[in-house]
Design an enzyme around this catalytic site. Structure first.
Site, PDB file in Angstrom:
ATOM      1  N   GLY C 506      38.967  45.054  32.110  1.00 44.85           N
ATOM      2  CA  GLY C 506      38.393  46.126  31.311  1.00 44.85           C
ATOM      3  C   GLY C 506      39.405  46.987  30.594  1.00 44.85           C
ATOM      4  N   GLU C 747      44.564  46.808  42.036  1.00 48.73           N
ATOM      5  CA  GLU C 747      44.827  45.981  43.220  1.00 48.73           C
ATOM      6  C   GLU C 747      44.353  46.594  44.530  1.00 48.73           C
ATOM      7  OE1 GLU C 747      48.967  43.888  42.409  1.00 48.73           O
ATOM      8  OE2 GLU C 747      48.864  45.939  41.680  1.00 48.73           O
TER       9      GLU C 747
END
Lengths: 281, 155, 792
Positions: C506, C747
Site C-alpha cells: 500500500g 514487519e
C-alpha cells in the site's frame, strides 16, 4: 505433461468398450483432482484419458429402506454435503465429505475418484466401510459386488481389474450411529494424519454391533475387528470404550512421514476412536 | 491431438481447438488472454485460479478443458457490469481486502459462489467456504469483512 | 487542514484494477516472439558435473538452445560473490546446472529430461556443526572456511550482570526453515535489444541494487540494464536479492535474441527459492529480585545453505532484539553463519526478528515466572522509553511500548472474563469495534464456548510478547536513501515518481496521501509511477519497514518543493507574498482574504506558457540521519525511528492431541502516526497470519538437503478458517522524524506472535515450547515429557 488421447463416452457401454480396447492403458477421469495432480507430477503418464463425466449410469443417487443407498461413482463431494437424502440418512458421509479439501475441489472431486485413487488417507473410505458399504464394479463382460472393506489392496491399488470401472456404492440402511473424526492441523485443506470412523448399534443398553475403521495408519483403510469385538455385547462404560480405543491403537502399525510420526498416529488412533465411540452414544 | 470445444465464457460462446493436455486455466490464460484467473500453485491448493463453472466454484487448474465442452464459465472478467465493479469487488476495494491482489480474483469468484448459494452467511460459514483460497497479505480479516458487508447490504 | 487525507482509510489506488482481474503481474507479461526457459537442477546435493550431453535435448522440436556452465560469464555474483548462473560443481539440490529455451514451457520441461549428466559425488554436509568440524570439506574452497561470517556483539559486563541477578534462566531453541510463500511464484522476463541493452520485467524489491548486481553478473554496464517491476504478487523479502534465474533468463535472451520468460512452478518455488534460515540458539537471561533486567546472552548457529544472500545479515536484527528490546544493561550476542549443502536462505519479513523475538520473549516469560511477577508489569517496568538511547546505540525517539502492552493487557482481561467481541457496535467510520475494549478493531466473531463448558481435555491460556522493529529505515547499505519527484501538469494533475515500489503493502496509496495532503489536491488527482528504473530516481529497496518513513519523507520533500514553485508563481499572479498562501482543494488561496485564490491548473498553465516558462517539478531526496553499524562493535543508530508492538494470544490446548487453537490475537502497534489506518491494520493482520503459521503450522521439512513438502498442502499456511479473532490497536506517538509523524509497520505484525502463543501454551498446560512450529505432535511430546518428569 505428456500428450494423450482423450475420450468422452456418452454411455457406460461405450466407456467400457474404450477401456477394453485400451487394455487398461487408459486413465479414467471423473473429477480429475487426483489424476491431474499425478499426471502433472509425472507419477502417471497416461496414453489415453477417459472422461466419464457424461456417463449417466454412474450418477445414481437413490434410497430404499430395504436396500439402502445407491450412490453413483460420479457423485461429487459437494453433492454428498448438499444432498438432503445423504444428510438425513447418512449424515456421517456429508460431514466427512465436508471436511475434505476446499469448496472448489469438492465441486469437482467425486466419490468414485476418492475411492479408486485408493489413498490410505481417503476420508470417505472409513465411514463407508463402517457402514458396510459394497462396491459395484462393472466391465464389458461382468458386473460384481464386493464389500468396500475388501476393495483396497495397497496405496493407490484396488481390486479393480483391467477394463473394470467402479459404478456405484451401495450402503445398507443405517444401523446405529456413525461418526467420522479426522485429525489434521488445519480445519480444511489437509490430508488426515489419522481418520477414524466408528459405528455403534446398541440394543437394550448393550452394544450389538460395532465398526471401527481407521484411515492413514496402514497401506489401506483398516478395520479393527478386535476393537469391534471388545465392544460387542458390552455395556459401553468409559472403561470398555477406553479398552477398545487402546486395542485399536495397538492393532495398527502406521508409518512415519512428513505429516506425522508413527507414535503420534498411534496415539491419535486411541484418542479418535474413544471420542468417536463417545460421539455415537 | 487437438479437439474443438465450445466454452461459454462470460456470456460469449468461444470455439477453441485445444490440446487435450491443457487445463481450463491454461486455456483461459494462454488461448483467450483472460488472465484474471491466476496460477498460484497449479495443484488446486491455493484457489487463485477459481472460476465458476456451471454455477459451482472450481479450481480451473485442476480441470482438463477438454472435459468441459459446452460448460458455462464465469471468470473475474465477467463480474463488472457496464464498467462498474460488482458489489463484491467494490467491497474488497473499500474494506481493504486487497493488498498484492494476486489471490483477489479467486476470492471474488468464490465469494460470488458463496453468496449465490447462501446470501446471509455467518462469519464462520464464510471462513469455512473460503478456506480453499489462500492469501498471504491480509490475514483474511478485511476480506471476510468485505464478504459480511456485501451480505448485509443485500439484505 | 481542510481536506485532511492523512489518517484516512483511503482504499488502495491499485485495488480496483486488481479486483477486476486486469492488473498485469509477471506471469501475465506477454511479448512478441517470447520464448520460455526452464532450469535443470542438480540431482545431488554436492557433486561435480563431469559430463553433460545436451544433444538429445537440442534436437527436440521447439527447443531453441540449451545453456550450460560454458555459457557463464566470468563473473561471480550475489551478496557473498559466491554464485554463478550455472554450476559445474553443484553445492545443493537447487543448484542450476543447465537451462533450456523453447517455444513453450512444456517442451522446455521435456527437454530437461533429455539432458544427460554424469556426476562425481562429493561428501555432503547437511549440518552447520559438521560444516564447522575440523577437516570438513570446504563448500566454497576459495572462501577457506565454511564459516561465512561470525557476528560478535556485546555491551556492558556480562559477569557483572550475572552476579547482580536474583534469577537466571537458560533455554535452547530450534528454529525451522520457512518460506515466504508469495501467492505469485518467482517469474522474470528478459529481453536484450539490438544495442545490447537488457530490459528485465521482474518481481524484485530492489530494482536499483538488482540493476547493479545484474550488470556485474553479466559483465555489462549498469546503464545497459533497465528493470521494470510488474505488479508484485507478494514479496515479503523474497525479492531482496539477485537469484541465479535472473541472469539465466538474461543469458537465455541474449543467446536466442528473443525475449525469454522463466517462471517457477510452485514446487520450484519451494525448492529453489530462498527460505528463512533455520537456527539453533542458546540464550541465558537474568533479572534482579525487583524485576530489573540484568543481562542477556544469546548464541546462534545459522544454516545459510550453499550460497550467501542478504539474509546472512539477519543476525544484525537478531542482535538488536537481544540487546535493545527492553532495557538490558549487559548483553552479548554471537551468531555463526555457516555454509552447508542445504537450501539457499534469504531475507524474509522481520529479517531475523521473528526468530529472536521468539527466544527473547520466551525467556522474558520465564523470568517473570521465576520472579512471580505479572508478565505484563514485568515487561512494562523494563520497557524502552521515549527519547532514550540503548547501550547498542539505538536512538529511540518516539516509543509507545508501554501503551502497547497496556492495550493488549486490556484484551487479556476480557479474555480472562471470557468476553468475546460482538459485532454489535460500530465507530463513526462504520468500523466494527470490540465493545469491551475501547479502540480495538475486531476482525472475527467466532465465539468460543465459555470456559466452564469446555471438556476437561481442553485447557485455556494467555500469553504476551512485545517487539522492537526498525521504523525509520535501516542502514545496511551505504545509502538508505530514496528519491522522488512531483510534477504538476496543466490540468492540475500531480504525478509522483518515487524510487520506492508498491509490493502490495500500500505504499503507493500512502505516498499519494502524503503528496495530496501537502499540495492540497484530491487523492484522485495523483498518479504514482514507481516501477521503472529508467524513470524513477534511486532507492535502496523495499525492505526493513522503511517505505512509509523514507519514501514518505522523500515524497513529502518533493511535494514541498513543488508547492514552493506553485506558490512562487501564484504569489506573483495574486500580488501577495508567498508566506500568505496555502494550498487546498486544488486551489492556492490567500490566507485571511476570503475568495482570493487561483487554481493549481491556472498556476501551472501560467508557468508553462509564459516566456522563459518552467515546469512545476519538485524534487526530494531523503536519506535518514543514521549510521552503518560499526563493523567491529556492531554499535550505531541503524534507524531514524523505532516501531514497537505487543501481542496477546489466547489459546486452547487439547492435552490429548497436542493441538493448539488460537482463539484470539490482540495486536497493538506503535506506528508513530497512521497515514492510512486501514493499510496499517492490513499490515498487522497479514503479519499475524505469517506469525501464526511460523508459530504453529509452517515448516519446510528438509532431509539431506531435500524439501519433503514442496506444496501448499503439506506446507500449511493458515486459511481463513484457521484464523483467530484478530484485534488491532494502533498506538500513535507522532515521531518527530517521520512524515506526518509516521513510522514503519510492515514487519511487526508477525514478529511477536510465536512467542505470545508459546507463552500462552505454557500458561495453559505448563510446557515450554522451544521448537517451532509448535505442531500437535511436538506439543504432545512436551506434555508427555512433563508427565514423565512429574512421575520421577
Amino acid at each position: 505433461m505428456n500428450s494423450f488421447d482423450h475420450f468422452t463416452p456418452a454411455t457406460l457401454t461405450e466407456a467400457l468398450s474404450i477401456l477394453a480396447e485400451r487394455n487398461g492403458n487408459a486413465s479414467i477421469i471423473a473429477g480429475g483432482t487426483d489424476l491431474l495432480l499425478r499426471v502433472k507430477n509425472h507419477i502417471v503418464k497416461p496414453a489415453a484419458v477417459l472422461n466419464v463425466k457424461r456417463v449417466p449410469e454412474l450418477r445414481a443417487l437413490s434410497f430404499d429402506s430395504n436396500e439402502g443407498l445407491r450412490v453413483g461413482a460420479l457423485t461429487t463431494l459437494r453433492d454428498l454435503t448438499r444432498s438432503p437424502l445423504i444428510r438425513d440418512c447418512y449424515p456421517v458421509l456429508a460431514s466427512a465429505a465436508g471436511l475434505m479439501a476446499s469448496e472448489q475441489i469438492r465441486s469437482l472431486a467425486t466419490l468414485g475418484g476418492n475411492l479408486c485413487n485408493a489413498s490410505p488417507s481417503a476420508d470417505l473410505a472409513p465411514p463407508l466401510i463402517a457402514l458396510d458399504a459394497v462396491a459395484c464394479l462393472v466391465s464389458l463382460s461382468s458386473e460384481r459386488q464386493i464389500p468396500l472393506a475388501e476393495f483396497f489392496t495397497g496405496p493407490g491399488r484396488s481390486v479393480l481389474q483391467k477394463g473394470e470401472l467402479l459404478k456405484e456404492i451401495i450402503v445398507p440402511p443405517p444401523q446405529g450411529k456413525t461418526a467420522y473424526l479426522k485429525h489434521s492441523p488445519r480445519a480444511f485443506m489437509d490430508i488426515a494424519i489419522v481418520g477414524a470412523a466408528v459405528r455403534i448399534q446398541q440394543q437394550g443398553g448393550k452394544c450389538q454391533q460395532a465398526r471401527i475403521v481407521l484411515g492413514a495408519v496402514a497401506p489401506t483403510p483398516l478395520r479393527v475387528r478386535s476393537g469391534e469385538e471388545s465392544l460387542e455385547g458390552q455395556t459401553l462404560t468409559s472403561e470398555v470404550i477406553r479398552q477398545a480405543a487402546k486395542i485399536s491403537a495397538e492393532s495398527c502399525s502406521p508409518i512415519s512421514d512428513v505429516r506425522s510420526a508413527a507414535w503420534y498416529r498411534k496415539r491419535m488412533v486411541e484418542v479418535l476412536v474413544r471420542r468417536g465411540i463417545e460421539a455415537t452414544l | 491431438m487437438k479437439t474443438l470445444i465450445t466454452l461459454n465464457i462470460n456470456g460469449d460462446a468461444r470455439e477453441i481447438y485445444i490440446d487435450a493436455r491443457r487445463s481450463l486455466l491454461d486455456i483461459l490464460r494462454d488461448e483467450l488472454a483472460l488472465m484474471g484467473a491466476h496460477r498460484g500453485c497449479d495443484s488446486g491448493d491455493c484457489g487463485a485460479c477459481t472460476v465458476i463453472v456451471n454455477g459451482q466454484p472450481v479450481t480451473s487448474c485442476m480441470m482438463l478443458a477438454a472435459d468441459w465442452n459446452g460448460a458455462e464459465i464465469l471468470t473475474v472478467e465477467g463480474m463488472a457490469k457496464d464498467g462498474q465493479l460488482h458489489p463484491i469487488q467494490r467491497a474488497l476495494v473499500e474494506k481493504g481486502g486487497i493488498q498484492c491482489g494476486f489471490c483477489t480474483p479467486g476470492f471474488v469468484m468464490n465469494i460470488k459462489a458463496l453468496l449465490d448459494e447462501n446470501p446471509k452467511p455467518t462469519e464462520a460459514e464464510a471462513r469455512a467456504w473460503l478456506a480453499g483460497n489462500l492469501c498471504r497479505c491480509t490475514g483474511y480479516a478485511k476480506i471476510i469483512e468485505a464478504v459480511m458487508s456485501v451480505a448485509e447490504e443485500s439484505a | 487542514m481542510t481536506d485532511a487525507l492523512i489518517g484516512q482509510r483511503v482504499p488502495k489506488l491499485d485495488a480496483p484494477s486488481k479486483a477486476a482481474g486486469k492488473t498485469i503481474y509477471g506471469h501475465d507479461v506477454r511479448l512478441p516472439s517470447m520464448l520460455h526457459g526452464r532450469i535443470l537442477y542438480s540431482r545431488y546435493a554436492h557433486a561435480k558435473i563431469i559430463r553433460m550431453d545436451t544433444s538429445r535435448a537440442e534436437k527436440l522440436r521447439g527447443v531453441k538452445c540449451v545453456l550450460t556452465p560454458k555459457d557463464n560469464p566470468p563473473h561471480r555474483f550475489g551478496y557473498g560473490k559466491d554464485n554463478k548462473p550455472f554450476k559445474d560443481i553443484a553445492r545443493s539440490l537447487r543448484d542450476e546446472i543447465a537451462g533450456v529455451v523453447a517455444t513453450d514451457a512444456d517442451i522446455a520441461e521435456e527437454a530437461l529430461s533429455l539432458i544427460e549428466v554424469d556426476y562425481e559425488l562429493l561428501p555432503n554436509i547437511f549440518s552447520p556443526r559438521e560444516a564447522l568440524s575440523e577437516g570438513a570439506l570446504l563448500i566454497h574452497p576459495e572462501h577457506k572456511s565454511n564459516l561465512f561470517q561470525r557476528y560478535n556483539y556485546s555491551h556492558g559486563d556480562l559477569a557483572q550482570g550475572e552476579s547482580e541477578s536474583a534469577v537466571v534462566v537458560e533455554e535452547k531453541f530450534l528454529l525451522p526453515y520457512v518460506s515466504h510463500v508469495c501467492m505469485e511464484t518467482s517469474v522474470v522476463v528478459a529481453q536484450f535489444d539490438h544495442r545490447d541493452h537488457l530490459t528485465l520485467w521482474s518481481t524484485t524489491q530492489i530494482p536499483f541494487l538488482l540493476q547493479r548486481d545484474l550488470s556485474e553478473a553479466l559483465g555489462i554496464p549498469g546503464s545497459n540494464v533497465r528493470i521494470i517491476q510488474t505488479a508484485v504478487g507478494g514479496a515479503f523479502g523474497r525479492g531482496l536479492d539477485i537469484y541465479p534465474y535472473e541472469p539465466i533468463a538474461a543469458l537465455m535472451s541474449r543467446k536466442t535474441g528473443q525475449p525469454v520468460r522463466v517462471a517457477f512452478s510452485r514446487e520450484e518455488e519451494f525448492l529453489a527459492g530462498p527460505a528463512r534460515q533455520p537456527a539453533e540458539v542458546t540464550v541465558r537471561a537474568g533479572a534482579k529480585a525487583d524485576g530489573t533486567l540484568t543481562f542477556r546472552d544469546a548464541s546462534c548457529m545459522l544454516d545459510i545453505g550453499a550460497y550467501v544472500s542478504w539474509g546472512t545479515v539477519t543476525p544484525l536484527v537478531m542482535m538488536e532484539t537481544t540487546a535493545s528490546l527492553y532495557q538490558v544493561p549487559h548483553a552479548r550476542f554471537t551468531a555463526d553463519c555457516v555454509y552447508t549443502n542445504n537450501l539457499i536462505t534469504g531475507a524474509m519479513r522481520g529479517y531475523g526478528n521473528p526468530q529472536s523475538t521468539f527466544f527473547i520473549e520466551t525467556l522474558m516469560d520465564r523470568l517473570a515466572e521465576a520472579l512471580k511477577m505479572d508478565p505484563v508489569n514485568f515487561r512494562i517496568m523494563n520497557a524502552n522509553v521515549p527519547n532514550s538511547e540503548t547501550p547498542q546505540g539505538l536512538v529511540i525517539t518516539s516509543c509507545g511500548l508501554k501503551e502497547c502492552l497496556e492495550a493488549v493487557a486490556a484484551s487479556a482481561d476480557s479474555a480472562r472474563m471470557n468476553v468475546y467481541p460482538e459485532r454489535s457496535r460500530r465507530n463513526e467510520g462504520g468500523r466494527l469495534v470490540l465493545s469491551e475494549v475501547e479502540g480495538m478493531t475486531v476482525t472475527a466473531n467466532i465465539k468460543p464456548s465459555p470456559f466452564n463448558l469446555q471438556p476437561p481435555h481442553i485447557k485455556r491460556g494467555i500469553g504476551f510478547a512485545s517487539t522492537l522493529n526498525v521504523g525509520g529505515g535501516a542502514r545496511i547499505y551505504r545509502s538508505d536513501g530514496c528519491g522522488a519527484t512531483v510534477k504538476v501538469d496543466d490540468f492540475g494533475h500531480v504525478t509522483l515518481v518515487t524510487g520506492s515500489t508498491e509490493i502490495g503493502q500500500g505504499s503507493e496509496t500512502a505516498l499519494a496521501q502524503i503528496v495530496a495532503q501537502t499540495l492540497g489536491v484530491k487523492i484522485e488527482n495523483i498518479t504514482v509511477l514507481n516501477s521503472d528504473t529508467d524513470i524513477k530516481p534511486w532507492d535502496v529497496g523495499v525492505h526493513a519497514s522503511r517505505t512509509t518513513f523514507i519514501a514518505g519523507n522523500a515524497a513529502y520533500l518533493a511535494a514541498v518543493d513543488a508547492r514552493n514553485q506553485i506558490f512562487e508563481t501564484a504569489a506573483q499572479l495574486l500580488g501577495v507574498g508567498v508566506d500568505q498562501l496555502s494550498a487546498s482543494a486544488g486551489q492556492v488561496t490567500v490566507r485571511d482574504e476570503a475568495g482570493k485564490s487561483i487554481s493549481l491548473e491556472q498556476v501551472a498553465r501560467r508557468r508553462h506558457f509564459k516566456e522563459g516558462g518552467k515546469v512545476i517539478l519538485g524534487e526530494g531526496w531523503y536519506d535518514p540521519p543514521t549510521q552503518l553499524v560499526d563493523k567491529d562493535t556492531y554499535k550505531g543508530n541503524i534507524s531514524a525511528a523505532y516501531g514497537f508492538g505487543a501481542q496477546m494470544a489466547e489459546v486452547e490446548v487439547d492435552i490429548e492431541t497436542g493441538k493448539v487453537r488460537v482463539l484470539r490475537l490482540a495486536c497493538a502497534n506503535d506506528v508513530g502516526h497512521a497515514i492510512n489506518p486501514m493499510a496499517v491494520e492490513g499490515q498487522i493482520e497479514g503479519g499475524a497470519q505469517m506469525g501464526l503459521g511460523y508459530a504453529l503450522t509452517e515448516e519446510l521439512i528438509v532431509k539431506d538437503g531435500k524439501v519433503l513438502n514442496p506444496d501448499l498442502l503439506d506446507y500449511r499456511l493458515f486459511t481463513s478458517a484457521d484464523m483467530p479473532i484478530i484485534e488491532t490497536r494502533i498506538i500513535e506517538t507522532d515521531d518527530p522524524g517521520g512524515p506526518f509523524g509516521a513510522k514503519g509497520v510492515g514487519e511487526m505484525g508477525g514478529t511477536p506472535t510465536a512467542a505470545a502463543i508459546a507463552n500462552a501454551i505454557y500458561d495453559a498446560v505448563g510446557v515450554r515450547m522451544t521448537q517451532l512450529p509448535m505442531t500437535p505432535e511436538r506439543v504432545l511430546a512436551a506434555l508427555d515429557e512433563k508427565e514423565k518428569r512429574a512421575r520421577v
